[in-house]
Design a protein around this motif. Structure first.
Motif, PDB file in Angstrom:
ATOM      1  N   HIS A 291      10.026  -8.502  -5.834  1.00  0.00           N
ATOM      2  CA  HIS A 291      10.243  -7.849  -6.489  1.00  0.00           C
ATOM      3  C   HIS A 291       9.001  -6.734  -7.092  1.00  0.00           C
ATOM      4  CE1 HIS A 291      13.718 -11.007  -8.014  1.00  0.00           C
ATOM      5  NE2 HIS A 291      13.819 -10.021  -7.472  1.00  0.00           N
ATOM      6  N   LEU A 292       8.913  -5.935  -6.651  1.00  0.00           N
ATOM      7  CA  LEU A 292       8.221  -4.252  -6.883  1.00  0.00           C
ATOM      8  C   LEU A 292       7.841  -4.471  -7.934  1.00  0.00           C
ATOM      9  CD1 LEU A 292       6.117  -2.969  -4.766  1.00  0.00           C
ATOM     10  CD2 LEU A 292       7.992  -0.729  -5.316  1.00  0.00           C
ATOM     11  N   ALA A 293       6.836  -4.006  -8.368  1.00  0.00           N
ATOM     12  CA  ALA A 293       6.663  -4.038  -9.969  1.00  0.00           C
ATOM     13  C   ALA A 293       7.114  -2.781 -10.224  1.00  0.00           C
ATOM     14  CB  ALA A 293       5.033  -3.671 -10.211  1.00  0.00           C
ATOM     15  N   ILE A 294       7.049  -2.029 -11.592  1.00  0.00           N
ATOM     16  CA  ILE A 294       7.546  -1.083 -12.164  1.00  0.00           C
ATOM     17  C   ILE A 294       6.848   0.142 -12.311  1.00  0.00           C
ATOM     18  CG2 ILE A 294      10.584  -1.554 -12.491  1.00  0.00           C
ATOM     19  CD1 ILE A 294       9.665  -1.726 -14.779  1.00  0.00           C
ATOM     20  N   ARG A 295       5.724  -0.054 -12.772  1.00  0.00           N
ATOM     21  CA  ARG A 295       4.922   0.484 -13.323  1.00  0.00           C
ATOM     22  C   ARG A 295       3.545  -0.114 -13.143  1.00  0.00           C
ATOM     23  NH1 ARG A 295       3.916   0.658 -19.346  1.00  0.00           N
ATOM     24  NH2 ARG A 295       5.231  -1.264 -20.126  1.00  0.00           N
ATOM     25  N   LYS A 296       3.023   0.789 -13.118  1.00  0.00           N
ATOM     26  CA  LYS A 296       1.062   0.250 -13.790  1.00  0.00           C
ATOM     27  C   LYS A 296       0.907   0.930 -14.734  1.00  0.00           C
ATOM     28  CE  LYS A 296      -0.891   3.002 -10.225  1.00  0.00           C
ATOM     29  NZ  LYS A 296      -1.339   2.842  -8.051  1.00  0.00           N
TER      30      LYS A 296
ATOM     31  N   LYS B 148       0.515  -1.079  -0.323  1.00  0.00           N
ATOM     32  CA  LYS B 148      -0.530  -0.384  -0.103  1.00  0.00           C
ATOM     33  C   LYS B 148       0.643   1.340  -0.346  1.00  0.00           C
ATOM     34  CE  LYS B 148      -0.659   0.334   4.823  1.00  0.00           C
ATOM     35  NZ  LYS B 148      -1.538  -0.355   6.152  1.00  0.00           N
ATOM     36  N   ASP B 149       2.228   1.528   0.542  1.00  0.00           N
ATOM     37  CA  ASP B 149       2.866   2.073   0.209  1.00  0.00           C
ATOM     38  C   ASP B 149       3.481   2.891  -0.973  1.00  0.00           C
ATOM     39  OD1 ASP B 149       3.029   2.401   3.589  1.00  0.00           O
ATOM     40  OD2 ASP B 149       3.989   0.921   3.935  1.00  0.00           O
ATOM     41  N   ALA B 150       3.497   1.762  -1.643  1.00  0.00           N
ATOM     42  CA  ALA B 150       4.192   2.100  -2.907  1.00  0.00           C
ATOM     43  C   ALA B 150       2.891   2.005  -3.456  1.00  0.00           C
ATOM     44  CB  ALA B 150       5.728   1.093  -3.567  1.00  0.00           C
ATOM     45  N   GLY B 151       2.387   1.786  -3.458  1.00  0.00           N
ATOM     46  CA  GLY B 151       0.973   1.231  -4.475  1.00  0.00           C
ATOM     47  C   GLY B 151       1.536   0.300  -5.506  1.00  0.00           C
ATOM     48  N   MET B 152       1.942  -0.555  -5.286  1.00  0.00           N
ATOM     49  CA  MET B 152       2.229  -1.367  -6.616  1.00  0.00           C
ATOM     50  C   MET B 152       2.032  -2.754  -5.834  1.00  0.00           C
ATOM     51  SD  MET B 152       2.952  -0.259  -9.218  1.00  0.00           S
ATOM     52  CE  MET B 152       3.582   1.407  -9.845  1.00  0.00           C
ATOM     53  N   PHE B 153       2.173  -4.124  -6.853  1.00  0.00           N
ATOM     54  CA  PHE B 153       2.160  -4.923  -6.327  1.00  0.00           C
ATOM     55  C   PHE B 153       3.711  -5.620  -6.360  1.00  0.00           C
ATOM     56  CE2 PHE B 153      -1.640  -7.104  -5.146  1.00  0.00           C
ATOM     57  CZ  PHE B 153      -2.805  -6.142  -6.133  1.00  0.00           C
ATOM     58  N   VAL B 154       3.676  -7.016  -5.607  1.00  0.00           N
ATOM     59  CA  VAL B 154       5.119  -7.025  -5.549  1.00  0.00           C
ATOM     60  C   VAL B 154       5.512  -8.708  -5.367  1.00  0.00           C
ATOM     61  CG1 VAL B 154       7.052  -8.476  -3.762  1.00  0.00           C
ATOM     62  CG2 VAL B 154       5.607  -5.795  -3.606  1.00  0.00           C
ATOM     63  N   CYS B 155       6.040  -8.873  -5.715  1.00  0.00           N
ATOM     64  CA  CYS B 155       6.008 -10.778  -6.711  1.00  0.00           C
ATOM     65  C   CYS B 155       6.252 -11.458  -5.165  1.00  0.00           C
ATOM     66  CB  CYS B 155       6.896 -11.443  -7.876  1.00  0.00           C
ATOM     67  SG  CYS B 155       8.126 -10.987  -7.504  1.00  0.00           S
ATOM     68  N   LYS B 156       6.500 -12.863  -6.054  1.00  0.00           N
ATOM     69  CA  LYS B 156       6.749 -13.756  -4.808  1.00  0.00           C
ATOM     70  C   LYS B 156       7.893 -13.772  -4.203  1.00  0.00           C
ATOM     71  CE  LYS B 156       6.233 -19.129  -3.135  1.00  0.00           C
ATOM     72  NZ  LYS B 156       5.839 -20.069  -4.344  1.00  0.00           N
ATOM     73  N   ALA B 157       9.181 -13.395  -5.506  1.00  0.00           N
ATOM     74  CA  ALA B 157      10.672 -13.048  -5.022  1.00  0.00           C
ATOM     75  C   ALA B 157      10.559 -11.805  -4.780  1.00  0.00           C
ATOM     76  CB  ALA B 157      11.180 -12.986  -6.064  1.00  0.00           C
TER      77      ALA B 157
END
Length: 485
Positions: free
Chosen positions: A360-365, A349-358
């Protein structure tokens, strides 16, 4: 030829009704409540008015069908009871000594007089009209749901149906006279339907020669049912199929073959609308139909209560346009956004992005899809492909050689967002508790009026059964509410 309905002919025995049919008798109360002349007006165009033999009064024929439904009787048993039950004769506007009809007349009446008329809506609207006149219906809320009815012929093979019904007859007879076993015909050794029909016909012939046995009610009823199956249902037995019946699902792992009756009731538990479909039709799609039918019946609809099957986007939009509050929980998939692999991607919620199992944070949406298409748009999250190419969890997640790796989540529509906010209100939660009322009504139809299994085959037959059953439960409910006033 049809003649205008008349009251019972004068008879010196008419006063017997005052003695044996008390004021609190259900049939007397229905007769006092309802003017059945509307039946004549609706059916008069189905008859010739100036030629031929006098037809049996259509109002009396209709009342016979109503008696069948109220007391869950076959044609034969309904007519038989009207020979000696004074409450039946009173209800049918007969003199005590008057002869009854032939049971086969009811089959002809159903097929020749009741076809091609919207009996279902007619009878529901009539009872709602009475309820409004009596000031019984005060609410402006309808509760919607569906109930399923199994097809009559497809649950078992035609041969199995005959075998079961002949078995019931034999068991009833053995309890009275076990010696009859020696007189019965030999059971067929083949698996053919024709041989089973022939056996049942011979069985009936043997039993009917023993007049004293046929007088026992516990023998007479299963025997009449067997005879009715052989005589009236022969065509259906040979066709071996209810052509209109379809497979529907009660849950993920249970199904039925038959029909659905989609219902709307008011908070006073009177059915205000019904729509009968084949078994596979979805519940949610019927909401606008039930609302519109309720309005035609005279109900002012300000709220509609249903389970989550009715909370689809089109229904929310429809209710907003009609200024109707929809008390129906959104499917959890909608409130959360449609997501796949929820255990592999988590929202930061802080980054407003999804994080994968590994980790890694999404870089854009990016938003995809247009609302004009009728489908919810999606948010697509993009991950760094270079990290995916060396990720230890890439199997089943990243396809080698792919130029991108994305994860998509559907976006709730504006309508669904507003509905979710309403869903969290105390008012919504309180009104949602009223839904149990329609479940009780479904149970009454099934367990008291034989609505769990179709009486005949085809959608037309199912609509006739539904019309009479709903008419019956509405009349009984109106009488009950009047007693409380």
């Amino acid at each position: 030829m049809i003649q205008k309905h008349k009251t019972a002919v004068s008879s010196p025995y008419m006063t017997i009704y005052d003695l044996v049919v008390p004021a609190d008798n259900l049939l007397r109360k229905i007769n006092d409540l309802l003017d059945f002349s509307f039946v004549y007006e609706e059916l008069k165009n189905k008859y010739c008015h100036d030629n031929g033999r006098n037809a049996i009064d259509p109002i009396r024929m209709f009342k016979y069908l109503l008696l069948k439904t109220i007391f869950d009787l076959s044609d034969v048993d309904g007519v038989e009871r009207s020979k000696y039950d004074m409450s039946f004769k009173y209800f049918l506007d007969m003199t005590p000594e008057e002869a009854v009809i032939e049971p086969s007349s009811l089959t002809k009446f159903r097929k020749l007089r009741l076809q091609d008329m919207n009996l279902l809506d007619l009878l529901i609207n009539k009872t709602v009209e009475i309820a409004i006149e009596k000031k019984i219906i005060k609410s402006k809320t309808i509760i919607v749901d569906s109930t399923h009815t199994k097809a009559r012929y497809n649950q078992k093979t035609p041969r199995e149906i005959l075998m079961n019904r002949s078995k019931n007859v034999r068991k009833a007879i053995y309890k009275v006279d076990e010696a009859m076993k020696e007189r019965f015909p030999t059971k067929p050794t083949t698996d053919t339907l024709d041989d089973e029909i022939t056996y049942c016909q011979k069985l009936v012939e043997v039993i009917e020669k023993e007049a004293h046995l046929c007088e026992y009610p516990k023998i007479k009823e299963p025997l009449n049912l067997l005879k009715e199956t052989i005589a009236d249902d022969m065509e259906q037995l040979r066709s071996m199929r209810d052509q209109d019946a379809r497979v529907g699902h009660k849950s993920a792992d249970s199904s039925f073959l038959g029909y659905k009756t989609h219902l709307a009731i008011c908070e006073e538990r009177i059915i205000t609308a019904a729509h009968i479909t084949t078994g596979e039709k979805p519940d949610g799609k019927q909401l606008p139909t039930l609302v519109e039918k309720s309005k035609v019946a005279g109900i002012e609809v300000e709220e509609a209560i249903g389970d989550m099957a009715y909370s689809e986007k089109d229904n929310i939009s429809y209710c907003q346009e009609e200024d109707i509050k929809l008390i129906s929980k959104l499917n959890p998939v909608v409130t959360q956004g449609i997501r796949k692999k929820e255990d592999e991607f988590e929202f930061n919620k802080d980054a407003g992005m999804f994080v994968c199992k590994a980790g890694h944070l999404a870089i854009r949406k990016k938003r995809h899809g247009k609302t004009e298409t009728g489908k919810n748009p999606t948010l697509r999250y993009y991950f760094d492909v270079k990290k995916c190419q060396t990720c230890p969890f890439q199997e089943g997640c990243y396809k080698k050689g792919a130029k991108s790796k994305t994860y998509s989540v559907s976006i709730k529509s504006t309508e669904q967002t507003d509905q979710e906010e309403f869903q969290n209100s105390e008012y919504f939660k309180k009104k949602a508790k009223e839904r149990y009322k329609i479940e009780a009504k479904n149970s009454e139809l099934k367990h008291r009026h034989g609505y769990d299994v179709a009486f005949s085959s085809g959608l037309v037959g199912m609509e006739l059964q539904g019309a009479m059953a709903i008419f019956t439960v509405n009349l009984k409910r109106i009488l009950k509410l009047m007693e409380r006033e």
